[in-house]
Scaffold this motif. Structure first.
Motif, PDB file in Angstrom:
ATOM      1  N   TYR A 169       0.835  -1.212   0.000  1.00 29.39           N
ATOM      2  CA  TYR A 169       0.000   0.000   0.000  1.00 29.39           C
ATOM      3  C   TYR A 169       0.861   1.250   0.000  1.00 29.39           C
ATOM      4  N   VAL A 207       3.751  13.162 -10.252  1.00 37.34           N
ATOM      5  CA  VAL A 207       2.971  11.959  -9.983  1.00 37.34           C
ATOM      6  C   VAL A 207       1.512  12.382  -9.829  1.00 37.34           C
ATOM      7  N   ASN A 208       0.648  11.787 -10.625  1.00 38.45           N
ATOM      8  CA  ASN A 208      -0.781  12.060 -10.520  1.00 38.45           C
ATOM      9  C   ASN A 208      -1.579  10.767 -10.548  1.00 38.45           C
ATOM     10  N   ASN A 209      -2.733  10.845  -9.963  1.00 33.03           N
ATOM     11  CA  ASN A 209      -3.654   9.712  -9.928  1.00 33.03           C
ATOM     12  C   ASN A 209      -4.272   9.456 -11.317  1.00 33.03           C
ATOM     13  N   THR A 212      -7.247  11.723 -12.099  1.00 37.15           N
ATOM     14  CA  THR A 212      -6.824  13.100 -12.353  1.00 37.15           C
ATOM     15  C   THR A 212      -6.388  13.242 -13.808  1.00 37.15           C
ATOM     16  N   PRO A 402       2.566  10.517   5.325  1.00 38.38           N
ATOM     17  CA  PRO A 402       1.219  10.598   5.936  1.00 38.38           C
ATOM     18  C   PRO A 402       0.583   9.258   6.281  1.00 38.38           C
TER      19      PRO A 402
HETATM   20  C1  FMN Z   1       0.083   5.988   2.347  1.00 41.75           C
HETATM   21  C2  FMN Z   1      -0.371   6.666   1.101  1.00 41.75           C
HETATM   22  C3  FMN Z   1      -0.965   5.937   0.088  1.00 41.75           C
HETATM   23  C4  FMN Z   1      -1.377   6.552  -1.093  1.00 41.75           C
HETATM   24  N1  FMN Z   1      -1.960   5.786  -2.056  1.00 41.75           N
HETATM   25  C5  FMN Z   1      -2.330   6.382  -3.219  1.00 41.75           C
HETATM   26  C6  FMN Z   1      -2.891   5.596  -4.269  1.00 41.75           C
HETATM   27  O1  FMN Z   1      -3.051   4.375  -4.145  1.00 41.75           O
HETATM   28  N2  FMN Z   1      -3.253   6.220  -5.414  1.00 41.75           N
HETATM   29  C7  FMN Z   1      -3.074   7.564  -5.583  1.00 41.75           C
HETATM   30  O2  FMN Z   1      -3.396   8.092  -6.639  1.00 41.75           O
HETATM   31  N3  FMN Z   1      -2.548   8.332  -4.614  1.00 41.75           N
HETATM   32  C8  FMN Z   1      -2.163   7.772  -3.442  1.00 41.75           C
HETATM   33  N4  FMN Z   1      -1.591   8.549  -2.473  1.00 41.75           N
HETATM   34  C9  FMN Z   1      -1.372   9.984  -2.747  1.00 41.75           C
HETATM   35  C10 FMN Z   1      -0.070  10.194  -3.510  1.00 41.75           C
HETATM   36  O3  FMN Z   1       1.006  10.341  -2.593  1.00 41.75           O
HETATM   37  C11 FMN Z   1      -0.102  11.439  -4.361  1.00 41.75           C
HETATM   38  O4  FMN Z   1      -0.484  12.506  -3.556  1.00 41.75           O
HETATM   39  C12 FMN Z   1      -1.047  11.355  -5.507  1.00 41.75           C
HETATM   40  O5  FMN Z   1      -0.714  10.293  -6.340  1.00 41.75           O
HETATM   41  C13 FMN Z   1      -0.999  12.629  -6.280  1.00 41.75           C
HETATM   42  O6  FMN Z   1      -1.906  12.556  -7.358  1.00 41.75           O
HETATM   43  P1  FMN Z   1      -3.143  13.533  -7.481  1.00 41.75           P
HETATM   44  O7  FMN Z   1      -2.676  14.915  -7.155  1.00 41.75           O
HETATM   45  O8  FMN Z   1      -3.547  13.375  -8.901  1.00 41.75           O
HETATM   46  O9  FMN Z   1      -4.153  13.042  -6.522  1.00 41.75           O
HETATM   47  C14 FMN Z   1      -1.194   7.947  -1.270  1.00 41.75           C
HETATM   48  C15 FMN Z   1      -0.612   8.681  -0.237  1.00 41.75           C
HETATM   49  C16 FMN Z   1      -0.205   8.064   0.929  1.00 41.75           C
HETATM   50  C17 FMN Z   1       0.412   8.883   1.995  1.00 41.75           C
END
Ligand code: FMN
Ligand code: SF4
Ligand code: FES
Lengths: 454, 161
Positions: A169, A207-209, A212, A402
């Protein structure tokens, strides 16, 4: 029917394949961006749209993109975060399985905007069949001149690669993801430096989701201004919500961010109400990390206003009486569910997933799990409840990444809102192993339930 | 040792990264190795992967021990990885796990005497809306019931023969 921007064509048969996708307007946004706009003009549209990161934190995407460093002669990378491991979240999976070209088109536009020539999709290892779907879409796009060298004669080059994770995770956290992509353990890095300056192989990286990056496609299609008219206030556009738990119609829904939580749960267009004619007890609306709310506080804010499916409304009241939209993993609990048990599964999850770098997270998550196990098994003491509160407080804010906070919040919220249920477990150990506490007062009208900030 | 075909696959994976960054291929190549060499990673397999990628064996061990999908000891031919996190628990994953335990007469983490089945519990696999669920090989089995579990076990037994 609510307006849709991502799944508007999802019902079309064969939309997974290039020909059908293209015949239905697919790659129109990419064509517009690459052929008639400069990268800065695309960036402007994304800024105007008000798009916020859909991975959980909700950070404005346009602003994030404008931070990317552009040193001469150094490659820049776009990484698509498809790790999707936050319990309750399964929306990116749906998008990638059913409309992979929407993501590929989004990656193309985003890479063009950022000036990246290589892009990596980092997908959780367990989604083992999805890389095949993505790779097929990539091959189709390439064959039709949307990837590779000199895309559509514009001189822009792009390769997209799919990388599988292997069950962690923590690799969803962006710096852990980068470490993993470099072939290492998924230990988050200390920030700064931020990935925008020093990311993958020390190069500037965004890095983006998944969601997004896919949302960039409709933004280009209708324009940033028009996109920003969807939704309410700063919650612009649409959001994918993966709904699960004790509801009639679990699944992935695209909502315009202007409907109420009540409508989302009870209308037939979405969750279709609580399953088996039961009553709503509680809900975790944004993935396991966000605070759980009892029914009354979920449907109305502490001020008595209708709670809406927006970043702001869900957060109204802070952690005392509010929660977060998070990743959109919407988990519903009916009156028969046990809050202690549910909290225990999350504590176990975070303990399992802690990378172990920081002692408050590594030790604290295990300790919380053990204390919760005792309470659940009828071996708890009254002082354990305060102990749990104390442990979570000592984790929060004291860790590198976090995940520590994410482990602390669910425990804190469960105690804050359901302390009586924890106490009942302690006081009636025999009964508590045989039956659940039930609904108690959680579904009562608001006035008695709004707890004071703790 | 990988076949010619798999070695080409390894080359193709390495080519995804800039020159000198072949370590990035580690996780994909470990997946490949686990599939090829009996569902788990022995020390010999890990050393072999290290030599392929020209990295130190310790770099491979570090990674293999970190990620939960890599098995460091032999597992059954069919591994039932049942999700037990909140959303699946709400829909009865505990009962499914108990049912499998009884039916196969094994505990969590154990393998049946005939070497056919291993039972593992795992954390959320991103199928919460289709709970309870488990991973079996490359695919998910969702909306599990005792009857479905019976059918899956039967299906595996038939395939194994
Ligand atoms: C423990 C943890 C797990 C995360 N898991 C994901 C995840 O599975 N998918 C994701 O897109 N972002 C996840 N994030 C957020 C990413 O660190 C990051 O903020 C994100 O990919 C940024 O993309 P966005 O701005 O498009 O949301 C996670 C953050 C933390 C702290
Ligand atoms: S908070 Fe937890 S997961 Fe994050 S770096 Fe520290 S130990 Fe690792
Ligand atoms: S909780 Fe089981 S798949 Fe998400």
């Amino acid at each position: 029917m609510g307006r849709k921007l991502l799944f508007d064509k999802a019902h079309i048969e064969g939309i997974r394949y290039y020909d059908v996708y293209r015949a239905n307007g697919g790659y129109g946004s990419a064509e517009k961006a690459l052929k008639s706009m400069t990268p800065d003009q695309v960036l402007d549209e994304v800024k105007k749209s008000g798009l916020r990161g859909r991975g959980g934190a909700g950070f404005p995407t346009g602003m994030k993109w404008s931070f990317i460093a552009k040193p001469e002669g150094v490659p820049r990378y776009l990484v698509c975060n498809a790790d999707e491991s936050e319990p309750g979240t399964f929306k990116d999976r749906y998008l990638m399985e059913f409309i992979p070209h929407l993501l590929i088109e989004g990656l193309l536009i985003s890479s063009y905007t950022l000036g990246c020539n290589s892009c990596y999709i980092y997908i959780r290892g367990e989604y083992a069949w999805i890389p095949d779907i993505l790779e097929q879409a990539i091959a189709e796009a390439k064959k039709n001149g949307w990837l590779g060298k000199n895309i559509q004669g514009t001189g822009f080059d792009l390769e997209i690669y799919v990388q599988r994770g292997a069950g962690a995770y923590i690799c969803g956290e962006e710096t852990a993801l980068i470490e993993s992509l470099e072939g290492k353990r998924g230990n988050p890095r200390i920030k700064p430096p931020f990935p925008a300056v020093k990311g993958l192989w020390d190069c500037p990286t965004v890095v983006n989701n998944v969601e997004t990056l896919a949302a960039v496609v409709p933004i280009l299609r209708i324009g940033g201004d028009e996109y920003s008219k969807y939704g309410l206030g700063k919650s612009t556009g649409t959001k994918l919500i993966s709904a699960c738990g004790n509801i009639n119609k679990p699944g992935v829904y695209e909502i315009e961010m202007n409907i109420s939580v009540e409508e989302f749960i009870y209308s037939d267009e979405y969750c279709g109400g609580i399953a088996n004619g039961k009553r709503l007890k509680a809900c975790i609306p944004g993935g396991s990390s966000v605070p759980i709310l009892p029914a009354n506080l979920l449907l109305k804010t502490a001020k008595g206003e209708q709670r809406m499916m927006t970043y702001e409304s869900l957060a109204d009241g802070g952690f005392a009486t509010g929660t977060m939209l998070g990743s959109g993993g919407f988990i519903v609990l009916d009156e028969d569910q046990c809050i202690v048990k549910n909290t225990l599964t999350f504590a176990r999850f975070y303990h399992h997933e802690s990378c172990g770098q920081c002692s408050p997270c590594r030790e604290g998550t295990g300790w919380m799990k053990r204390v919760l196990q005792n309470i659940e098994n009828g071996k708890g003491k009254m002082s354990d409840i305060d102990l749990l509160w104390d442990i979570q407080r000592k984790i929060e804010g004291n860790t590198i990444c976090p995940l520590g906070d994410a482990a602390a919040w669910p425990v804190a919220a469960a105690i804050r809102h359901f302390r009586d249920e924890f106490e009942w477990h302690v006081l009636h150990p025999d009964e508590a192993t045989k039956r659940n506490y039930g609904l108690a007062h959680y579904a009562d009208p608001l006035e008695i339930a709004a707890p004071a900030a703790v | 040792m990988f076949s010619e075909e798999k070695l080409n696959k390894v080359k193709e994976i390495i080519a995804r990264y800039p020159a000198g960054k072949q370590k990035s291929a580690l996780i994909p190549v470990l997946h490949l190795a686990q599939e090829e060499f009996g569902g788990w990673l022995s020390a010999e397999t890990m050393d072999y992967v290290a030599s392929l990628l020209q990295i130190k064996p310790i770099e491979v061990y570090e990674v293999a021990t970190f990620y939960s999908m890599f098995n460091l000891k032999p597992v059954g031919k069919y591994v039932f990885e049942v999700c037990q996190t909140g959303p699946c628990m709400l829909l009865g994953s505990d009962n499914i796990i108990d049912y499998i335990k009884k039916k196969l007469d094994i505990g969590v983490g154990e393998t049946t005497k005939d070497g056919l089945f291993t039972l593992k519990t795992v954390e959320c696999l991103g199928a919460c809306g289709y709970a309870p669920m488990m991973q079996l090989g490359k695919h998910y089995r969702e909306h599990l019931t005792p009857e479905k579990v019976d059918a899956i076990i039967e299906e595996c037994r038939v395939k194994a023969n």
